[in-house]
Design a protein around this motif. Sequence first.
Motif, PDB file in Angstrom:
ATOM      1  N   SER A   1       0.792  -1.223   0.000  1.00 60.48           N
ATOM      2  CA  SER A   1       0.000   0.000   0.000  1.00 60.48           C
ATOM      3  C   SER A   1       0.827   1.278   0.000  1.00 60.48           C
ATOM      4  O   SER A   1       0.353   2.323  -0.456  1.00 60.48           O
ATOM      5  CB  SER A   1      -0.955   0.013   1.201  1.00 60.48           C
ATOM      6  OG  SER A   1      -0.230   0.002   2.429  1.00 60.48           O
ATOM      7  N   SER A   2       2.049   1.216   0.514  1.00 58.54           N
ATOM      8  CA  SER A   2       2.865   2.434   0.586  1.00 58.54           C
ATOM      9  C   SER A   2       4.329   2.067   0.765  1.00 58.54           C
ATOM     10  O   SER A   2       4.662   0.944   1.165  1.00 58.54           O
ATOM     11  CB  SER A   2       2.414   3.322   1.750  1.00 58.54           C
ATOM     12  OG  SER A   2       2.693   2.695   2.987  1.00 58.54           O
ATOM     13  N   VAL A   3       5.199   3.026   0.501  1.00 53.39           N
ATOM     14  CA  VAL A   3       6.629   2.824   0.730  1.00 53.39           C
ATOM     15  C   VAL A   3       6.875   2.613   2.222  1.00 53.39           C
ATOM     16  O   VAL A   3       7.689   1.774   2.613  1.00 53.39           O
ATOM     17  CB  VAL A   3       7.434   4.019   0.194  1.00 53.39           C
ATOM     18  CG1 VAL A   3       8.902   3.908   0.605  1.00 53.39           C
ATOM     19  CG2 VAL A   3       7.319   4.106  -1.323  1.00 53.39           C
ATOM     20  N   ALA A   4       6.167   3.364   3.058  1.00 52.62           N
ATOM     21  CA  ALA A   4       6.333   3.216   4.507  1.00 52.62           C
ATOM     22  C   ALA A   4       5.955   1.803   4.951  1.00 52.62           C
ATOM     23  O   ALA A   4       6.620   1.215   5.817  1.00 52.62           O
ATOM     24  CB  ALA A   4       5.477   4.246   5.233  1.00 52.62           C
TER      25      ALA A   4
ATOM     26  N   HIS B   1      10.422   5.313  -5.053  1.00 54.28           N
ATOM     27  CA  HIS B   1       9.366   4.326  -5.266  1.00 54.28           C
ATOM     28  C   HIS B   1      10.039   2.997  -5.592  1.00 54.28           C
ATOM     29  O   HIS B   1      11.242   2.938  -5.834  1.00 54.28           O
ATOM     30  CB  HIS B   1       8.394   4.770  -6.370  1.00 54.28           C
ATOM     31  CG  HIS B   1       9.003   4.869  -7.737  1.00 54.28           C
ATOM     32  ND1 HIS B   1       9.745   5.955  -8.157  1.00 54.28           N
ATOM     33  CD2 HIS B   1       8.989   4.004  -8.783  1.00 54.28           C
ATOM     34  CE1 HIS B   1      10.154   5.761  -9.404  1.00 54.28           C
ATOM     35  NE2 HIS B   1       9.707   4.576  -9.814  1.00 54.28           N
TER      36      HIS B   1
ATOM     37  N   ARG C   1       3.837  11.818  -9.215  1.00 52.07           N
ATOM     38  CA  ARG C   1       3.784  10.372  -9.478  1.00 52.07           C
ATOM     39  C   ARG C   1       4.927   9.944 -10.395  1.00 52.07           C
ATOM     40  O   ARG C   1       5.317  10.657 -11.318  1.00 52.07           O
ATOM     41  CB  ARG C   1       2.450   9.979 -10.085  1.00 52.07           C
ATOM     42  CG  ARG C   1       2.121  10.653 -11.392  1.00 52.07           C
ATOM     43  CD  ARG C   1       0.695  10.295 -11.819  1.00 52.07           C
ATOM     44  NE  ARG C   1       0.278  11.069 -12.982  1.00 52.07           N
ATOM     45  CZ  ARG C   1      -0.233  12.298 -12.927  1.00 52.07           C
ATOM     46  NH1 ARG C   1      -0.400  12.881 -11.749  1.00 52.07           N
ATOM     47  NH2 ARG C   1      -0.595  12.925 -14.025  1.00 52.07           N
TER      48      ARG C   1
ATOM     49  N   ASP D   1       4.260   3.421  -5.061  1.00 53.69           N
ATOM     50  CA  ASP D   1       4.577   4.840  -5.223  1.00 53.69           C
ATOM     51  C   ASP D   1       3.616   5.653  -4.364  1.00 53.69           C
ATOM     52  O   ASP D   1       2.403   5.647  -4.598  1.00 53.69           O
ATOM     53  CB  ASP D   1       4.431   5.225  -6.707  1.00 53.69           C
ATOM     54  CG  ASP D   1       4.675   6.700  -6.968  1.00 53.69           C
ATOM     55  OD1 ASP D   1       5.241   7.379  -6.076  1.00 53.69           O
ATOM     56  OD2 ASP D   1       4.298   7.183  -8.048  1.00 53.69           O
ATOM     57  N   ASP D   2       4.160   6.349  -3.377  1.00 47.85           N
ATOM     58  CA  ASP D   2       3.315   7.144  -2.490  1.00 47.85           C
ATOM     59  C   ASP D   2       2.678   8.337  -3.192  1.00 47.85           C
ATOM     60  O   ASP D   2       1.740   8.941  -2.670  1.00 47.85           O
ATOM     61  CB  ASP D   2       4.136   7.652  -1.295  1.00 47.85           C
ATOM     62  CG  ASP D   2       4.475   6.538  -0.315  1.00 47.85           C
ATOM     63  OD1 ASP D   2       3.846   5.461  -0.398  1.00 47.85           O
ATOM     64  OD2 ASP D   2       5.376   6.733   0.519  1.00 47.85           O
ATOM     65  N   ASN D   3       3.183   8.705  -4.363  1.00 49.80           N
ATOM     66  CA  ASN D   3       2.684   9.882  -5.071  1.00 49.80           C
ATOM     67  C   ASN D   3       1.856   9.524  -6.309  1.00 49.80           C
ATOM     68  O   ASN D   3       1.695  10.345  -7.213  1.00 49.80           O
ATOM     69  CB  ASN D   3       3.863  10.774  -5.491  1.00 49.80           C
ATOM     70  CG  ASN D   3       4.596  11.345  -4.302  1.00 49.80           C
ATOM     71  OD1 ASN D   3       4.063  12.179  -3.573  1.00 49.80           O
ATOM     72  ND2 ASN D   3       5.811  10.883  -4.082  1.00 49.80           N
ATOM     73  N   LYS D   4       1.334   8.307  -6.343  1.00 45.17           N
ATOM     74  CA  LYS D   4       0.653   7.847  -7.548  1.00 45.17           C
ATOM     75  C   LYS D   4      -0.606   8.638  -7.885  1.00 45.17           C
ATOM     76  O   LYS D   4      -1.105   8.566  -9.015  1.00 45.17           O
ATOM     77  CB  LYS D   4       0.310   6.366  -7.421  1.00 45.17           C
ATOM     78  CG  LYS D   4      -0.600   6.033  -6.258  1.00 45.17           C
ATOM     79  CD  LYS D   4      -0.770   4.520  -6.124  1.00 45.17           C
ATOM     80  CE  LYS D   4      -1.612   4.156  -4.908  1.00 45.17           C
ATOM     81  NZ  LYS D   4      -1.732   2.681  -4.755  1.00 45.17           N
TER      82      LYS D   4
END
Length: 367
Positions: A113-116, A297, A226, A218-221
Amino acid sequence: MRLRYYSMVAGMLLLVSCSKELKVSSAPDFEVTLDKTSYKVGDEVFFNIKGGAADEISFYSGEINKQYAYKEGRTIDISAASLTMELQNSVQLGAQVNQLAIMYSTDFNGDYSSVAALKKATWTDITSRWPLATNATFVPVVPALPASQDISRDISALKVPGKPLYIGFRYLTKSQAANGIARQWFVQGFAIKSKVQYDGTSPIVLANQANAGFRIVDDNKVNDARALSLVTTSRITLQGNLYRHPGLAIYNPDDPMYDPKNPKYDPRDPGFDANAVFPKFVPFDPSSPYNDPEVEHWAISKAIDIDRISIEPDYPESIKLYNNQPLKQHKYIYTTPGTYKVVFVAANRTIDETKSVVREITVTITP
């Protein structure tokens, strides 16, 4: 009225008749024999068939991938075998350095779901095992090293018993105003193989470029930062976000893309582009945090089982169908010496029922 009554009764009888299951009277009276049990490679082996009028007859030769015992598939223990990993990579455009890293994890929980979320796992950098390209020419799968030093593809030491393996490609984008435009990396020819050779000729492929299940994290998708990365069945393309600055065409209201009379928007014009969408002009926002951020990402594989693998079922050769003439003999040629457990399956079938018999016979093939 009487005619109508008789028609209704006839229709009901027909309906009852049609709803009755079509039974098979009996399984085939089927047998297979050989004139002898030993043949040489290249000989024609004639299997004599009794009861060849069966509706269907299938043949398992007993060779690798043609064995009745594995008609439901097979699971192979590969936990003790060595592993190798292959990949090719190339790079083009841009000027940034140290953007790409090859990583692995055995404790990632599958949260993409996220990089974190993925960073909650332990990821180890193994980039040094593969030479990274310096231009658009793909670096070969096997580096040009002396045989005694060619250990770059062996990843056996990464295995943790009972734990799946995840492979990740991490891509970092630095400020493009300060470090130059981000580069575009390509990864292809990816494969993880076990040195177990169930067919005696080649290693088992545990994952390859097409089925490794890589996905972009990618958190900025959903915003203007993105990544431009994508995954196909033949390649991973890794590229940073668009560097947004006032000089871009999208921030020029006089650019032809904003001209409603542009031929590509006119279905009657030879230059019409069916995929072209007339854009809404949005002026450059110098305060946007998405213009030139430092971001990362990943492309992450699915869980790769390094303890066991399931091989698809073995399938027979169909040598007779319902509308074929009765079969009295089946001819086959073996190309490799060995002792083969040959199986014939004969069946009588309706749309509702099948009755079959299995006949096994052993044949030895000598050089």
